[in-house]
Scaffold this motif. Structure first.
Motif, PDB file in Angstrom:
ATOM      1  N   LYS A  90      -4.700  69.813  29.905  1.00 39.20           N
ATOM      2  CA  LYS A  90      -4.844  68.646  30.601  1.00 39.20           C
ATOM      3  C   LYS A  90      -5.997  68.165  30.575  1.00 39.20           C
ATOM      4  O   LYS A  90      -6.819  67.056  30.365  1.00 39.20           O
ATOM      5  N   LYS A 127      -9.020  68.783  28.276  1.00 38.38           N
ATOM      6  CA  LYS A 127      -9.357  67.809  27.601  1.00 38.38           C
ATOM      7  C   LYS A 127      -9.652  66.530  28.381  1.00 38.38           C
ATOM      8  O   LYS A 127     -10.603  65.873  28.430  1.00 38.38           O
ATOM      9  N   SER A 128      -9.752  66.707  29.911  1.00 36.95           N
ATOM     10  CA  SER A 128     -10.190  65.732  30.688  1.00 36.95           C
ATOM     11  C   SER A 128     -11.851  65.955  30.467  1.00 36.95           C
ATOM     12  O   SER A 128     -12.398  64.689  31.102  1.00 36.95           O
TER      13      SER A 128
END
Length: 550
Positions: free
Chosen positions: A374, A377-378
């Motif tokens: 996560k 991806k951020s």
């Protein structure tokens, strides 16, 4: 925001490797009761009590006296499966103890680790006194010239006449397969008077032999005890200018380093104060009990467990009395102990701690994979917004308030968390600290080989090339590989920094490589494998993003 992110990354990196030593290694539990040495406290005795000395001092520890040696005293050797010990009739003390499964160096025919490094002049540990009534330098006569094991057990009995009608009997009991041995001291009053004294068992502590590791310079070494549910590690600076005494209910008290400990376990609550004095080269510690009174013809037995051995959690847990607490993993102990258990669990299958470290690293990476995914991806999304952010900064360069409002609006519109990329790193910091302590302090890794040139996972990795390289003394191949993997990881990691900031961040692998030069190779191995797994994860994300874009 870019500058903030760059600064945050640098601060986090340095905080991990430097700040930890200051904030956690140096962290000491609060001591519940610390009392400065009180010499010569008067006894609360009645007029009917006659003692060999004019006064007795229940809170007093006998000052260190010059050692009295008896030339006729004999040495008695005790040989078990785990150690060879030599006891002397001079005070009934422990003269030396050499471990059989732990060696001082990795050289062939290296001697066993010696846990008593004292001398005749300094004295030896495990001398007993009973206040001023029984001195610690009595000549004890052993009832036999040697020790014979039967059914895995053996006893050594020594007896001394302390004068004034007091007879002291020391009985050591050994087990063939245990580092723990028992000491029972019986004080018998054969006089016609009531006598009074306080049991005191003394240890003479010289520093453990250094391992040659850079960790020798900053890891704890000194008096340690477990009392009232807390571990106390006392640095020498607290008593080198004056004696110091801890008071409480002691589970055990001793002197430790990061690999070994000399501990006394007072059975039946006979340890109520722990006194220490000396300096870095010689520290004398005394575990004392309460004042006792012996009627004519009466006797009293004081029982202790003596543990001179490795700080191996499993072995110490089996002994009990919270002895395993001597292994201090610091603030993140609750993570470190399961990590050590995992390390030993994997070792039980692969019989190689290097491979066990790799498996633990893979397991931790798998646990943190979703949250790291996560975060990555951020970061990737942040990178996509970079052109829009540049335009906002250019448009509102004279109005910082408006610029921040527009940037925050951009984040909100595209549902991007600017801290999302840093959050996984922050969450992994406790795990890193715990693993760092485990790899640095676990005796399981001491002299544990991995493969090729890495023959000791507790020491820095060095490939000897036939001649000495100043400072390095060999090529740190694994550390260089770690630095290279970190550089590659940086190249694959999306960044929102401008080119200048990006070049600055690329220096981080160089900084880390220098910092890891003298770290234990086990820790470097963990970091290297973690970098490889991070590169793999980033590549998978990059491929996924490319496929969606196509």
């Amino acid at each position: 925001m870019d500058i903030q992110r760059a600064i945050l990354a640098v601060i986090l990196s340095f905080a991990i490797l430097f700040g930890y030593q200051y904030f956690f290694v140096g962290f000491e539990p609060e001591q519940t009761q610390v009392v400065t040495q009180v010499e010569g406290t008067a006894v609360d005795g009645s007029q009917q009590i006659a003692t060999p000395q004019e006064t007795q001092a229940p809170a007093m520890v006998t000052p260190v006296q010059p050692v009295v040696m008896h030339p006729e005293a004999r040495d008695i050797t005790v040989d078990t499966d785990l150690y060879t010990a030599v006891f002397t009739e001079n005070g009934g003390a422990l003269k030396r103890i050499s471990l059989k499964e732990h060696f001082h160096t990795m050289e062939e025919n290296a001697p066993g680790e010696e846990l008593v490094n004292s001398s005749d002049a300094a004295g030896y540990p495990l001398k007993f006194s009973w206040g001023g009534a029984v001195g610690q330098d009595l000549l004890y006569k052993a009832t036999s010239e040697g020790v014979t094991f039967s059914d895995g057990k053996a006893r050594l009995v020594m007896e001394a006449d302390a004068g004034a009608g007091l007879v002291i009997t020391r009985t050591y009991t050994f087990a063939k397969d245990s580092y723990l041995f028992d000491l029972a001291v019986t004080v018998r009053n054969t006089s016609g008077s009531v006598l009074q004294g306080m049991p005191q068992l003394q240890q003479v502590n010289t520093p453990f032999l250094k391992t040659g590791s850079p960790a020798d310079g900053f890891l704890f070494r000194g008096p340690t005890s477990y009392q009232n549910g807390d571990l106390n590690e006392v640095k020498v600076k607290k008593y080198k200018d004056g004696p110091m005494t801890l008071q409480g209910n002691f589970d055990w008290a001793g002197y430790g380093s990061h690999y070994f400990v000399r501990a006394i376990i007072p059975y039946e609550g006979i340890g109520t104060s722990y006194h220490m004095q000396g300096d870095e080269e010689l520290t004398v510690t005394t575990l004392s009990g309460d004042l006792d009174t012996l009627q004519p013809g009466a006797e009293k037995t004081y029982s202790y467990g003596i543990y001179y051995g490795p700080k191996k959690v499993k072995v110490m847990e089996e002994i009990g009395h919270n002895l395993q607490k001597a292994v201090n993993f610091g603030f993140f102990d609750f993570i470190a102990r399961p990590t050590l258990w995992l390390l030993n669990f994997f070792y039980g299958f692969v019989h190689n701690y290097g491979i066990a470290i790799i498996l633990v690293t893979v397991l931790f990476k798998a646990v943190f994979w979703p949250i790291t995914q996560k975060g990555m991806k951020s970061m990737k999304n942040m990178q996509k917004l970079q052109p829009k952010m540049v335009k906002i900064k250019e448009k509102y360069k004279d109005d910082p308030t408006k610029m921040n409002q527009e940037v925050m609006g951009l984040y909100k519109t595209y549902k991007v968390n600017p801290l999302g990329g840093c959050l996984p790193m922050v969450l992994q910091i406790p795990v890193f600290f715990a693993l760092y302590k485990v790899l640095l302090q676990s005796i399981e890794l001491r002299h544990a080989p991995f493969m090729l040139w890495i023959n000791d996972l507790s020491a820095p990795d060095r490939l000897w090339i036939g001649f000495d390289i100043p400072y390095l003394h060999g090529i740190p191949v694994l550390t260089l590989m770690m630095g290279a993997s970190m550089f590659i990881q940086q190249k694959f990691t999306p960044t929102t920094a401008d080119p200048t900031q990006a070049r600055i961040l690329m220096f981080l692998p160089v900084i880390f490589t220098f910092m890891f030069l003298n770290f234990a190779s086990g820790l470097v191995l963990y970091w290297f494998v973690n970098n490889l797994l991070s590169i793999l994860q980033q590549q998978l994300i990059n491929r996924e993003v490319a496929q969606k874009a196509a």
